[in-house]
Structures are given as C-alpha cells and as structure tokens.
Design an enzyme around this catalytic site. Structure first.
Site, PDB file in Angstrom:
ATOM      1  N   CYS A   1       0.660  -1.446   0.037  1.00  0.00           N
ATOM      2  CA  CYS A   1      -0.360  -0.083   0.215  1.00  0.00           C
ATOM      3  C   CYS A   1       0.965   1.743  -0.689  1.00  0.00           C
ATOM      4  CB  CYS A   1      -0.969  -0.082   1.168  1.00  0.00           C
ATOM      5  SG  CYS A   1      -0.337   0.124   3.005  1.00  0.00           S
TER       6      CYS A   1
ATOM      7  N   ASN B   1       2.344   1.551   4.165  1.00  0.00           N
ATOM      8  CA  ASN B   1       2.831   0.441   5.094  1.00  0.00           C
ATOM      9  C   ASN B   1       2.266  -0.159   6.420  1.00  0.00           C
ATOM     10  OD1 ASN B   1       5.396  -2.373   5.748  1.00  0.00           O
ATOM     11  ND2 ASN B   1       3.588  -2.882   4.369  1.00  0.00           N
TER      12      ASN B   1
ATOM     13  N   ASP C   1      -8.576   3.956   1.323  1.00  0.00           N
ATOM     14  CA  ASP C   1      -7.035   4.348   2.161  1.00  0.00           C
ATOM     15  C   ASP C   1      -7.917   4.151   3.807  1.00  0.00           C
ATOM     16  OD1 ASP C   1      -5.705   5.300   3.413  1.00  0.00           O
ATOM     17  OD2 ASP C   1      -4.558   6.423   1.859  1.00  0.00           O
TER      18      ASP C   1
ATOM     19  N   CYS D   1      -1.718   0.607   7.446  1.00  0.00           N
ATOM     20  CA  CYS D   1      -2.798   0.225   8.287  1.00  0.00           C
ATOM     21  C   CYS D   1      -3.158  -0.577   6.650  1.00  0.00           C
ATOM     22  CB  CYS D   1      -3.923   1.548   6.716  1.00  0.00           C
ATOM     23  SG  CYS D   1      -3.325   3.330   7.977  1.00  0.00           S
ATOM     24  N   ARG D   2      -3.160  -0.707   5.123  1.00  0.00           N
ATOM     25  CA  ARG D   2      -3.951  -1.742   4.792  1.00  0.00           C
ATOM     26  C   ARG D   2      -3.502  -3.246   4.575  1.00  0.00           C
ATOM     27  NH1 ARG D   2      -5.216   2.540  -0.393  1.00  0.00           N
ATOM     28  NH2 ARG D   2      -3.444   3.270   1.120  1.00  0.00           N
ATOM     29  N   SER D   3      -1.776  -2.517   4.059  1.00  0.00           N
ATOM     30  CA  SER D   3      -1.082  -4.245   3.809  1.00  0.00           C
ATOM     31  C   SER D   3      -0.707  -4.479   5.043  1.00  0.00           C
ATOM     32  CB  SER D   3       0.405  -3.326   3.179  1.00  0.00           C
ATOM     33  OG  SER D   3       0.975  -2.465   3.454  1.00  0.00           O
TER      34      SER D   3
HETATM   35  P1  4NP Z   1      -1.910   2.543   4.422  1.00  0.00           P
HETATM   36  O1  4NP Z   1      -2.422   4.087   4.907  1.00  0.00           O
HETATM   37  O2  4NP Z   1      -1.459   2.999   3.219  1.00  0.00           O
HETATM   38  O3  4NP Z   1      -3.211   1.915   4.051  1.00  0.00           O
HETATM   39  O4  4NP Z   1      -0.597   2.560   5.419  1.00  0.00           O
HETATM   40  C1  4NP Z   1      -1.614   5.634   4.743  1.00  0.00           C
HETATM   41  C2  4NP Z   1      -1.059   5.518   5.973  1.00  0.00           C
HETATM   42  C3  4NP Z   1      -0.347   6.711   6.139  1.00  0.00           C
HETATM   43  C4  4NP Z   1      -0.673   7.877   5.410  1.00  0.00           C
HETATM   44  C5  4NP Z   1      -1.544   7.612   4.067  1.00  0.00           C
HETATM   45  C6  4NP Z   1      -1.899   5.723   3.781  1.00  0.00           C
HETATM   46  N1  4NP Z   1       0.320   8.987   5.177  1.00  0.00           N
HETATM   47  O5  4NP Z   1      -0.494   9.637   4.483  1.00  0.00           O
HETATM   48  O6  4NP Z   1       0.830   9.091   6.469  1.00  0.00           O
END
Ligand code: 4NP
Length: 154
Positions: free
Chosen positions: A8, A11, A122, A13-15
């Site tokens: 993602c 790294n 997201d 939240c989703r992955s």
């Molecule tokens: P992820 O979510 O891609 O599912 O881990 C996010 C985590 C952090 C951010 C964006 C999306 N960020 O902008 O810091």
C-alpha cells in the site's frame, strides 16, 4: 516456497492487514507473505493502532510487523505483488525493470470478481468503521487468493 507481497502507500494500515490475514490462511512451510509501502513516511513503525485493534478483534495478530519501503529487489524476491489501489499499482510499475517484473504485479481486488471498485480504500483519515470495512474486504478477497494458491502451488 511461493512468496507473496502486499503493498500500500504507508505500510501501516491496509497492507499489514492483508499480510496478516493471508499469512494466517496459508501453511508457512510452503508460503511466505510480507508487506511494504511505496512511501517511506512510516518506515520502522508498527501498524496503525486501529489496524492492530481491528485485526486483533478478528483473531489476527499484526502487532509485531514493522513498516518498510518497497524496493526494486522485491521484484526478484516475490512471485506475486499485490497493490492495494491503482495509485500504489502505478508506483510499483514505475519501478519495474522489465516485463517479467510487470507481470508479477496485480491489483489485489482483481482477485475478487464480486467487487467492482478495484481500490481498497485508504482508511488513514477515516474512522473505525472504515478499518472494519477494509478488514472484511481484505478477508473475503484473501479467502479467494488462498483457495487459488492452495489448489495450484501445494
Ligand atoms: P496505508 O495508509 O497506505 O494503508 O498504510 C496510509 C498511511 C499513512 C499515510 C497515508 C496512507 N500517510 O499519508 O501518512
């Protein structure tokens, strides 16, 4: 050994959820599952506490994971690279060196014919309901992926 990488943006939240769920559905002597982010913002961090809590409530422990950034050698290390959304997909494809690399990358939700929007949303700026929705979506899709892998790679 078949090696699968979930990717993602951050790294956190989703992955990590996809990594923990798929890992829990496959025997570790035949399958290795990992995750990474295309961005470096959260390298070294544990998953977001909301991802840890939602996974925990479904019996999946992701608390020991540490965020890392996707790297070009991941194309050599993994057989399947799953992007959580189209933006992550483009970021990964942008690093590919050849058609063999490109052929390993797929949108995660392409494996789930019952979902028409192929982006795992997201949830970072969302609420707990969004994390719960993301967990369920990833769990349902991971069942399909695990079923396919167990019938073709064992
Ligand atoms: P992820 O979510 O891609 O599912 O881990 C996010 C985590 C952090 C951010 C964006 C999306 N960020 O902008 O810091």
């Amino acid at each position: 050994m078949t090696r699968i990488l979930m990717v993602c943006l951050g790294n956190i939240c989703r992955s990590p959820i996809a990594h923990g769920i798929l890992e829990s559905k496959l025997p570790s002597d035949h399958f290795y599952v990992d995750s990474a982010g295309t961005a470096a913002y959260h390298v070294g961090n544990k998953p977001d506490h909301r991802s840890i809590n939602v996974a925990n409530s479904h019996g999946v422990d992701i608390s020991a994971q540490k965020a890392r950034q996707f790297k070009i050698s991941d194309f050599d290390e993994f057989d399947y690279i799953y992007a959580m959304d189209a933006s992550n997909y483009s970021n990964i494809i942008g690093l590919a060196r050849n058609n063999n690399d490109i052929g390993k990358v797929k949108l995660f939700l392409e494996e789930n014919p019952s979902i028409s929007n192929k982006n795992v949303p997201d949830p970072y700026y969302g609420d707990l309901n969004e994390f719960e929705y993301v967990f369920d979506l990833i769990d349902e899709t991971s069942n399909l992926i695990a079923h396919n892998l167990l019938s073709t790679k064992l």
